[in-house]
Design a protein around this motif. Structure first.
Motif, PDB file in Angstrom:
ATOM      1  N   PHE A   1       0.815  -1.221   0.000  1.00 35.55           N
ATOM      2  CA  PHE A   1       0.000   0.000   0.000  1.00 35.55           C
ATOM      3  C   PHE A   1       0.844   1.265   0.000  1.00 35.55           C
ATOM      4  O   PHE A   1       0.438   2.290   0.545  1.00 35.55           O
ATOM      5  N   GLY A   2       2.033   1.143  -0.571  1.00 35.78           N
ATOM      6  CA  GLY A   2       2.878   2.338  -0.680  1.00 35.78           C
ATOM      7  C   GLY A   2       3.841   2.478   0.482  1.00 35.78           C
ATOM      8  O   GLY A   2       3.623   1.932   1.558  1.00 35.78           O
ATOM      9  N   ALA A   3       4.896   3.229   0.218  1.00 37.78           N
ATOM     10  CA  ALA A   3       5.986   3.347   1.195  1.00 37.78           C
ATOM     11  C   ALA A   3       5.523   3.985   2.494  1.00 37.78           C
ATOM     12  O   ALA A   3       5.915   3.558   3.582  1.00 37.78           O
ATOM     13  N   ALA A   4       4.680   5.019   2.406  1.00 38.54           N
ATOM     14  CA  ALA A   4       4.281   5.729   3.628  1.00 38.54           C
ATOM     15  C   ALA A   4       3.586   4.788   4.603  1.00 38.54           C
ATOM     16  O   ALA A   4       3.876   4.803   5.810  1.00 38.54           O
ATOM     17  N   GLN A   5       2.690   3.964   4.089  1.00 40.83           N
ATOM     18  CA  GLN A   5       1.993   3.031   4.981  1.00 40.83           C
ATOM     19  C   GLN A   5       2.965   2.010   5.560  1.00 40.83           C
ATOM     20  O   GLN A   5       2.894   1.659   6.734  1.00 40.83           O
ATOM     21  N   GLY A   6       3.867   1.524   4.720  1.00 35.88           N
ATOM     22  CA  GLY A   6       4.854   0.554   5.199  1.00 35.88           C
ATOM     23  C   GLY A   6       5.701   1.121   6.323  1.00 35.88           C
ATOM     24  O   GLY A   6       5.920   0.479   7.351  1.00 35.88           O
ATOM     25  N   ILE A   7       6.143   2.362   6.100  1.00 35.72           N
ATOM     26  CA  ILE A   7       6.971   3.010   7.129  1.00 35.72           C
ATOM     27  C   ILE A   7       6.163   3.166   8.417  1.00 35.72           C
ATOM     28  O   ILE A   7       6.640   2.871   9.517  1.00 35.72           O
ATOM     29  N   ASN A   8       4.911   3.621   8.266  1.00 30.52           N
ATOM     30  CA  ASN A   8       4.059   3.782   9.457  1.00 30.52           C
ATOM     31  C   ASN A   8       3.842   2.461  10.178  1.00 30.52           C
ATOM     32  O   ASN A   8       3.787   2.396  11.407  1.00 30.52           O
ATOM     33  N   TRP A   9       3.689   1.391   9.383  1.00 35.67           N
ATOM     34  CA  TRP A   9       3.482   0.070   9.995  1.00 35.67           C
ATOM     35  C   TRP A   9       4.703  -0.309  10.822  1.00 35.67           C
ATOM     36  O   TRP A   9       4.585  -0.816  11.940  1.00 35.67           O
ATOM     37  N   GLU A  10       5.897  -0.046  10.271  1.00 38.38           N
ATOM     38  CA  GLU A  10       7.113  -0.403  11.006  1.00 38.38           C
ATOM     39  C   GLU A  10       7.263   0.479  12.247  1.00 38.38           C
ATOM     40  O   GLU A  10       7.639   0.007  13.321  1.00 38.38           O
ATOM     41  N   VAL A  11       6.953   1.769  12.087  1.00 40.71           N
ATOM     42  CA  VAL A  11       7.062   2.693  13.229  1.00 40.71           C
ATOM     43  C   VAL A  11       6.098   2.290  14.347  1.00 40.71           C
ATOM     44  O   VAL A  11       6.490   2.250  15.520  1.00 40.71           O
ATOM     45  N   THR A  12       4.840   2.001  13.978  1.00 37.91           N
ATOM     46  CA  THR A  12       3.836   1.687  15.006  1.00 37.91           C
ATOM     47  C   THR A  12       4.202   0.412  15.761  1.00 37.91           C
ATOM     48  O   THR A  12       4.071   0.342  16.988  1.00 37.91           O
ATOM     49  N   THR A  13       4.656  -0.584  15.014  1.00 34.90           N
ATOM     50  CA  THR A  13       5.078  -1.835  15.678  1.00 34.90           C
ATOM     51  C   THR A  13       6.237  -1.547  16.621  1.00 34.90           C
ATOM     52  O   THR A  13       6.253  -1.995  17.775  1.00 34.90           O
ATOM     53  N   ALA A  14       7.188  -0.755  16.154  1.00 35.81           N
ATOM     54  CA  ALA A  14       8.376  -0.457  16.976  1.00 35.81           C
ATOM     55  C   ALA A  14       8.002   0.301  18.237  1.00 35.81           C
ATOM     56  O   ALA A  14       8.484  -0.017  19.338  1.00 35.81           O
ATOM     57  N   VAL A  15       7.147   1.300  18.114  1.00 35.16           N
ATOM     58  CA  VAL A  15       6.746   2.086  19.288  1.00 35.16           C
ATOM     59  C   VAL A  15       6.072   1.189  20.329  1.00 35.16           C
ATOM     60  O   VAL A  15       6.379   1.270  21.528  1.00 35.16           O
ATOM     61  N   SER A  16       5.184   0.322  19.858  1.00 31.29           N
ATOM     62  CA  SER A  16       4.474  -0.568  20.800  1.00 31.29           C
ATOM     63  C   SER A  16       5.443  -1.464  21.529  1.00 31.29           C
ATOM     64  O   SER A  16       5.322  -1.688  22.739  1.00 31.29           O
ATOM     65  N   LEU A  17       6.420  -1.984  20.790  1.00 22.57           N
ATOM     66  CA  LEU A  17       7.367  -2.907  21.430  1.00 22.57           C
ATOM     67  C   LEU A  17       8.357  -2.174  22.327  1.00 22.57           C
ATOM     68  O   LEU A  17       8.872  -2.747  23.284  1.00 22.57           O
ATOM     69  N   LEU A  18       8.611  -0.910  22.060  1.00 21.02           N
ATOM     70  CA  LEU A  18       9.413  -0.110  22.996  1.00 21.02           C
ATOM     71  C   LEU A  18       8.648   0.063  24.306  1.00 21.02           C
ATOM     72  O   LEU A  18       9.224  -0.013  25.393  1.00 21.02           O
ATOM     73  N   GLN A  19       7.335   0.296  24.187  1.00 26.19           N
ATOM     74  CA  GLN A  19       6.517   0.458  25.384  1.00 26.19           C
ATOM     75  C   GLN A  19       6.403  -0.845  26.163  1.00 26.19           C
ATOM     76  O   GLN A  19       6.044  -0.839  27.338  1.00 26.19           O
ATOM     77  N   ALA A  20       6.706  -1.964  25.507  1.00 20.29           N
ATOM     78  CA  ALA A  20       6.662  -3.265  26.191  1.00 20.29           C
ATOM     79  C   ALA A  20       7.999  -3.607  26.836  1.00 20.29           C
ATOM     80  O   ALA A  20       8.110  -4.602  27.535  1.00 20.29           O
ATOM     81  N   GLY A  21       9.022  -2.794  26.556  1.00 20.14           N
ATOM     82  CA  GLY A  21      10.332  -3.071  27.155  1.00 20.14           C
ATOM     83  C   GLY A  21      11.423  -3.441  26.161  1.00 20.14           C
ATOM     84  O   GLY A  21      12.484  -3.913  26.549  1.00 20.14           O
ATOM     85  N   GLY A  22      11.185  -3.235  24.879  1.00 20.74           N
ATOM     86  CA  GLY A  22      12.207  -3.553  23.883  1.00 20.74           C
ATOM     87  C   GLY A  22      13.470  -2.729  24.103  1.00 20.74           C
ATOM     88  O   GLY A  22      13.394  -1.528  24.299  1.00 20.74           O
ATOM     89  N   ASP A  23      14.622  -3.389  24.103  1.00 19.12           N
ATOM     90  CA  ASP A  23      15.886  -2.690  24.330  1.00 19.12           C
ATOM     91  C   ASP A  23      16.674  -2.482  23.035  1.00 19.12           C
ATOM     92  O   ASP A  23      17.428  -1.518  22.892  1.00 19.12           O
TER      93      ASP A  23
END
Lengths: 308, 262
Positions: free
Chosen positions: A260-282
């Motif tokens: 669905f285009g680069a912007a959505q892909g980037i957002n998907w990666e960012v959102t996953t990363a933010v959530s996992l940081l909030q879970a304790g990702g180091d």
């Protein structure tokens, strides 16, 4: 009426794992509270983003990644250098895709040569993970480990059914190890004990609780990480390890990121990363340089190093 | 749960002999073995036959502290012997113990305040041993109130509901178990609870079985500490399993070994 915040004070803390051996060495872990809750404890080491590179051209990667990375993907040494100099990576994660039976089946000695070249030219600490095929990884990873002896690499990936070879080799050559469990906190704890039983220092283990993308079970990983962290803060030393997540490789597999285009892909990666940081990702291993940049900025803001 | 190893006690023949002949390795082996088996505190008692309890207490503590640095529970009825120990302990000690008699509490709480020690308080007094949960609770409340008066924190207290042998005081076992639960309601933060576990099987058959069954039931009632024999592997296994069932530690297949490695 002023509200009195209920503050927890924990006895336990997360182990600190250092990656790399020279003045570019980095540290992860050390937290004394849940992510970013600075009223309750400290995070002496901010979470880190590693950029993922592969030791051969990843022809099946989606367009969004190909256009961001361009021709540098064809030359792993150049790719590594670009990650450091242009994209600002402080850590690299090298996947030995070339040795996989479905790939070019690069012979071990050539694979090891490439690793050494990449390491020498990039100048930053490295995570090295195998292809995912146990047989070929058991052959090549010890050779990589030996070639980089003393460099304090983070080597992966050990699982409950296949951890002995990698543990022995990390022990012999002074590297840290990634211990992977299938979204199961009981197996995560058990694997840490098994690795420790081989004489390996439990304080040099980094846990991979398995990574899943937004929309594909990310919440399960979040809940496992949260449970493990709380146990660590209550004093469970067999769950006091920092977490590594392979965000890029999971996210860019799913159609929502690819099609669905680069912007959505980037957002998907960012959102996953933010959530996992909030879970304790180091340590988050990411693919798209723009997503990595956004996450680095997010970490800066959350750590209070820059304004929102 | 806090495991207080009970084996360094002069009433045991080998320990009594070691104290007399100054056999330091006997004491040190007992200390190390108990810690390796899972003790987070070691009880130190010169025994009833000691001719010089102050010197013997000093010698025991010095011997133990050469091989381990876990905190010690100083076990004596005499405050001056306890004070001798308090002077030389390296870590924060537990005074074992005071009764609920005012005079005794005043002496012991004064020591506890000066030396920053924790205290085991027995819910019994000059009138004897309690025979109901109500009496135990009354004495426990008196101990907590007195401790607070002396500036001690309730969670630095370990209240002991006095475990009696199940063959001679069978109705008391359930009173003790209920008391353990009720003591935790006495203050916020709540006092700790402790039992001298081996007493429950004093004179019975199948002592190990009785001990570990009682301990499991006590843990289910919220017991936070116990003075016991940590070298009884089945006892420690039962305790670890009870805590697992109460969701106190995350399960893993090696959960019994994991406890010993923590």
């Amino acid at each position: 009426m002023p509200i009195e915040l209920v503050k927890e004070r924990y006895n336990g803390s997360i182990n600190v794992v250092e990656i790399g051996s020279s003045k570019t060495a980095v540290k992860i872990g050390g937290e004394t509270t849940l992510p970013f809750l600075f009223e309750e404890g400290q995070m002496p080491n901010a979470p880190l983003v590693a950029l993922e590179i592969q030791d051969c051209e990843p022809v099946e990667w989606p367009d969004a990644l190909k256009s961001a990375l361009g021709d540098s993907m064809k030359d792993p040494v150049e790719w590594a250098k670009r990650c450091v100099s242009e994209f600002g990576a402080k850590v690299l994660c090298l996947k030995l895709q070339s040795i996989h039976p479905d790939s070019e089946k690069r012979p071990a000695n050539k694979a090891v040569d490439m690793v050494q070249k990449i390491y020498a030219s990039s100048g930053v600490p490295m995570v090295v993970v195998g292809s995912g095929d146990d047989e070929v990884d058991s052959d090549v990873l010890p050779k990589v480990s030996q070639a980089l002896k003393g460099e304090n690499i983070l080597l992966g990936i050990a699982t409950q059914t296949n951890y002995k070879t990698l543990t022995a080799t990390c022990l012999a050559d002074g590297h840290s190890i990634i211990a992977e469990s299938p979204i199961d906190v009981n197996i995560a704890k058990q694997l840490n004990i098994l690795i420790g039983d081989m004489g390996f220092d439990a304080k040099r283990i980094v846990m991979h609780p398995t990574t899943t993308s937004l929309g594909y079970g990310m919440e399960y990983v979040y809940s496992i990480m949260e449970r493990a962290r709380l146990a660590a803060f209550m004093g469970d030393k067999m769950l006091s390890m920092p977490f590594v997540l392979f965000v890029g490789s999971e996210v860019w597999k799913v159609k929502e990121a690819k099609d669905f285009g680069a912007a959505q892909g980037i957002n998907w990666e960012v959102t996953t990363a933010v959530s996992l940081l909030q879970a304790g990702g180091d340590l988050l291993v990411m693919r798209h340089p723009d997503a990595a940049k956004t996450i680095n900025r997010y970490i800066d803001i959350m750590m209070g190093r820059s304004a929102a | 749960m806090i495991v207080i190893g009970e084996l360094i006690n002069g009433m045991y023949k080998d320990v009594g002999k070691a104290i007399v002949n100054k056999e330091i390795d006997v004491i040190q082996h007992l200390a190390v073995d108990q810690v390796n088996a899972g003790s987070s505190v070691l009880d130190v008692n010169t025994g009833p036959y000691s001719k010089n309890p102050k010197d013997d207490m000093k010698w025991l503590i010095e011997s133990i502290q050469k091989v381990t640095d876990v905190p010690l529970a100083l076990d004596s009825t005499k405050p001056d012997v306890i004070e001798e120990g308090l002077k030389i302990v390296k870590k924060r000690a537990i005074i074992n113990s005071t009764s609920a008699d005012n005079e005794k509490m005043e002496k012991i709480f004064t020591l506890a305040k000066s030396y920053n020690a924790q205290v085991i308080g027995l819910t019994m007094n000059r009138s004897g041993v309690p025979n109901s949960r109500e009496m135990r609770l009354e004495l426990a409340a008196a101990i907590v109130a007195k401790a607070v008066e002396f500036g001690l924190n309730p969670d630095d207290l370990f209240i002991d509901p006095i475990v009696l042998p199940v063959n001679v005081a069978q109705p008391q076992a359930i009173e003790v178990l209920e008391s353990i639960r009720e003591f935790r309601l006495l203050s916020d933060p709540a006092p700790n609870t402790v039992v001298g576990l081996s007493n429950v099987s004093q004179g019975t058959k199948f002592r190990s079985l009785v001990n570990r069954t009682f301990l499991t039931m006590a843990v289910a009632n919220g017991l936070t500490a116990a003075i016991l024999d940590p070298l009884d592997k089945e006892l420690i296994d039962a305790m670890v399993t009870a805590e697992l069932i109460l969701n106190k530690n995350i399960y893993c297949d090696s959960f019994l070994d994991a406890y010993r490695k923590r």
